[in-house]
Design an enzyme around this catalytic site. Structure first.
Site, PDB file in Angstrom:
ATOM      1  N   LYS A 149      -4.492 -30.728   2.597  1.00  0.00           N
ATOM      2  CA  LYS A 149      -5.862 -30.396   2.996  1.00  0.00           C
ATOM      3  C   LYS A 149      -6.270 -31.017   4.336  1.00  0.00           C
ATOM      4  CE  LYS A 149      -7.021 -27.688  -0.298  1.00  0.00           C
ATOM      5  NZ  LYS A 149      -8.139 -27.802  -1.176  1.00  0.00           N
ATOM      6  N   TYR A 175       0.842  -1.197   0.000  1.00  0.00           N
ATOM      7  CA  TYR A 175       0.000   0.000   0.000  1.00  0.00           C
ATOM      8  C   TYR A 175       0.885   1.257   0.000  1.00  0.00           C
ATOM      9  CZ  TYR A 175      -3.726  -3.340   1.064  1.00  0.00           C
ATOM     10  OH  TYR A 175      -4.604  -4.390   1.011  1.00  0.00           O
ATOM     11  N   GLY A 232      -5.913 -14.077  12.649  1.00  0.00           N
ATOM     12  CA  GLY A 232      -6.803 -13.380  11.731  1.00  0.00           C
ATOM     13  C   GLY A 232      -8.054 -14.186  11.466  1.00  0.00           C
ATOM     14  N   ARG A 233      -7.966 -15.038  10.483  1.00  0.00           N
ATOM     15  CA  ARG A 233      -9.162 -15.786  10.091  1.00  0.00           C
ATOM     16  C   ARG A 233      -9.681 -16.666  11.222  1.00  0.00           C
ATOM     17  NH1 ARG A 233      -6.296 -18.070   5.057  1.00  0.00           N
ATOM     18  NH2 ARG A 233      -4.564 -17.629   6.461  1.00  0.00           N
ATOM     19  N   GLU A 248     -27.460 -40.881   8.996  1.00  0.00           N
ATOM     20  CA  GLU A 248     -26.399 -40.929   7.984  1.00  0.00           C
ATOM     21  C   GLU A 248     -26.397 -42.327   7.356  1.00  0.00           C
ATOM     22  OE1 GLU A 248     -24.259 -39.140   6.263  1.00  0.00           O
ATOM     23  OE2 GLU A 248     -23.354 -40.967   5.459  1.00  0.00           O
TER      24      GLU A 248
END
Ligand SMILES: Cc1cc2nc3c(=O)[nH]c(=O)nc-3n(C[C@H](O)[C@H](O)[C@H](O)COP(=O)(O)O)c2cc1C
Ligand code: SF4
Length: 642
Positions: free
Chosen positions: A428, A173, A318-319, A410
């Site tokens: 993952k 920035y 953060g997330r 299920e």
């Protein structure tokens, strides 16, 4: 079990005493009003994080100059009129014992001239990326004016009750464009030498110090590295840090990367906590002021080590703070099994932030709805849920939280549906955390779970429920192509689940996300893999930060790609396909053919429920195969409705 003793210890930054080391970093969320004021939703969002135990909460990038508002819902502090709305947010956070910092920003070359109504500005007239406007190189006299803007905004932050300001000097920035020789090609007193490139930050720090004295702590957010050739590297960053300390900056928040390398800024699932640790540690060695580190911290064990080993002083989540605002309270109470994890999918948060829409979260559908508590329903109802994928699991525990009596059916022997399988490809693994956390929530809220039990109309009629939630998910898409249904054709989901074994030489048919990840899974195990895809690019639907690593897998495992190929026939050892010019080709001689052309909805119940007049809600992929984000969102909305 780790006790998080260091993470729970207070620390002083300037004159600000923070009760623990858990930090919410600045995150643009688009909850602010379009007039630049903070909204009621902003108050609800931030105060939920304060109530969850975070010691220091950084309000999102806040625009300091008129004409630099890059997005419709960016909060602003370039006028006194904005102050009361910030005060409302800060007061709400203070009520929970959190300290509040406001990030002061001018997005510079990453701004948006159309939205701001003024040209974007940078150290030099260099566009940040293809498609972005070329910024105006800030005239020398105006650099001095811009620095004053930070001081004025800091004064307003102080008037709003902020405990600290965080000057945004990272991410490419405006300020960063002056600091980095990659983007600063000026030949006036702001370019060339290190001292000159640091002149703009120096003017800003001077202006802020003059405005707030010692009443507000001054933090700077810097890049530990730009992650670009010729950009700031970690050694430059250490020097910058030392220089900022000498100027009077009292704390440093070490972030990372410019937007050309977003996979380091908000790293995807395959990257784990601590990948920025060495940068933070190098910078910490250079200064004596507190260092905040950030980057893929979820469960806080490594965060505790960072502080314990003296490599950082505070850790920003953060997330993870989006996914679970109560992380600190849960960690400090030894209740991490209750944590809702961020799985770094980037589906809801960053995607919406860039679109200018309120952010949302795959694992936490309550993000953005903080004021709308999951309150007890006025009447406790009997609810049956068909399907134990994440949509069904979320619907089940959210209904149970509202006081309903819930049974989840299920059909298979394992919960988690396609999300469970999505955790198998390289990098993952953390997706498993989401499935596990949803199962724990079902168990803790008293959901009755029946495995190996498909929900049938007979069962529904016998149970006579008040509502049925159909979350039966999706099944392999079987296009009408000759040979596709031959028993020798393997299905991608079965390959990932380990219920079928592929041979050495494999053709994966379908190069969307699932096909590509299945190919990478096989490639990692030493199979010789080729992917054939209808579109002109493999993995076109994969979010960029994930795709970077997926394509690295393709290179590492030498996975072949045949694109713009419309498969017209399946054989047990390959396929025929047509090219866009109409020519026909053949790919044969494979030991296994794996079908991964996508999914289609699987809904064996809704039509019968409709006919029988039984109240029902169809959610997630059972309606139409889509993102998991849609499933958890619909689960949440449905639970609130029942
Ligand atoms: C939705 C979203 C918005 C963000 N907005 C900002 C911002 O306004 N200013 C900033 O310096 N960083 C911003 N970031 C970067 C975060 O502060 C943080 O450095 C990054 O997400 C890495 O931390 P994490 O892995 O814990 O999420 C944003 C990140 C996200 C996910
Ligand atoms: S949307 Fe995905 S990446 Fe973003 S906070 Fe939620 S789980 Fe994490």
């Amino acid at each position: 079990m780790m006790k998080f003793e260091k993470m729970s210890t207070p620390i002083t930054i300037g004159n600000m005493v923070v009760k623990n080391r858990f930090v919410v970093p600045p995150m643009g969320n688009n909850f602010a009003n379009t007039d630049g004021t903070m909204s009621e939703q902003s108050v609800a969002y931030y105060s939920a994080r304060a109530a969850g135990g975070f010691g220091l909460i950084t309000l999102e990038a806040t625009v300091v100059h008129p004409g630099a508002k890059g997005g419709p819902r960016k909060p602003c502090l370039y006028d006194d009129a904005f102050v009361p709305s910030f005060k409302a947010v800060i007061d709400a956070c203070h009520a929970h014992g959190a300290k509040v910092s406001i990030q002061l920003q001018n997005a510079g070359p990453d701004g948006n001239a159309k939205n701001a109504g003024a040209p974007i500005e940078a150290a030099s007239a260099i566009a940040n990326k293809c498609g972005k406007d070329i910024p105006v190189a800030v005239p020398t006299a105006r650099v001095y004016e811009l620095a004053q803007g930070y001081g004025e905004a800091a004064k307003r932050a102080m008037a709003a009750g902020a405990d600290a300001v965080e000057i945004h000097m990272a991410h490419g920035y405006l300020v960063s464009s002056f600091i980095s020789p990659r983007t600063n090609k000026r030949v006036d007193e702001f370019g060339g030498s290190f001292e000159n490139r640091m002149r703009f930050p120096r003017l800003i720090v001077d202006a802020v110090k003059k405005a707030v004295g010692d009443k507000v702590a001054i933090i700077a957010r810097i890049n530990g590295a730009d992650d670009m050739p010729g950009g700031i590297d970690v050694h430059d960053a250490a020097t910058i840090a030392a220089e900022l300390e000498a100027m009077g900056v009292q704390g440093l928040h070490v972030s990372r990367a410019v937007h050309l390398k977003d996979e380091f800024m908000w790293a995807p699932t395959q990257t784990h906590a601590g990948f920025n640790a060495e940068q933070a540690a190098e910078i910490k060695r250079a200064v004596s002021i507190p260092i905040i580190t950030v980057g893929r911290y979820t469960e806080p064990q490594y965060a505790e080590l960072m502080v314990r080993e003296g490599r950082a002083d505070l850790v920003a989540f953060g997330r993870q703070s989006l996914a679970d605002p109560e992380l600190p309270n849960k960690a400090l109470a030894g209740k991490l099994s209750d944590l809702t994890p961020c799985i770094a999918c980037l589906q809801g948060c960053v995607a919406n932030m860039f679109k200018g829409e309120p952010i949302c979260c795959l694992t936490n559908p309550a993000l953005g709805y903080e004021s709308q508590n999951i309150s007890p329903a006025s009447t406790a109802k009997r609810v049956l849920v068909a399907g134990g994928g994440v949509g069904g699991l979320y619907a089940a525990f959210l209904c149970a939280q509202r006081g309903h009596s819930v049974t989840l059916y299920e059909a298979s022997d394992t919960l988690g549906g396609n999300m469970r399988l999505a955790a198998f490809p390289p990098g993952k693994g953390d997706l498993t955390n989401m499935v596990r956390s949803a199962i724990v929530k079902c168990q803790k809220t008293g959901v009755q779970i029946l495995l190996n039990t498909p929900l049938t109309m007979d069962e529904i009629k016998a149970e006579n429920p008040d509502a049925v939630i159909v979350a039966t998910g999706a099944t392999t898409l079987m296009l009408p192509i000759p040979g596709i249904d031959a028993p020798e054709i393997l299905h991608g989901g079965d390959v990932l689940a380990g219920t079928v074994a592929a041979g050495k030489k494999v053709l994966v048919v379908g190069g969307g996300m699932v096909g590509c990840e299945t190919a990478a899974f096989l490639g990692e195990r030493g199979h010789d893999v080729t992917v054939v895809e209808f579109r002109d690019t493999c993995g076109a639907d994969v979010i960029n930060e994930h795709r970077v690593y997926l394509m690295e897998d393709f290179r590492n495992y030498r996975i072949g790609q045949v694109t713009s190929a419309k498969v017209v026939a399946f054989y047990t050892d390959g396929v025929d396909y047509d090219s866009p010019d109409g020519s026909r080709h053949t790919l044969r001689g494979y030991d296994s053919v794996v079908l991964s052309m996508g999914y289609r909805n699987y809904d064996p119940l809704s039509a019968d429920l409709e006919a029988a007049g039984i109240p029902h809600y169809t959610i997630g992929d059972a309606t139409r195969a889509r993102r998991a984000l849609d499933a958890t969102r619909e689960a949440y909305d449905t639970a609130l409705e029942i």
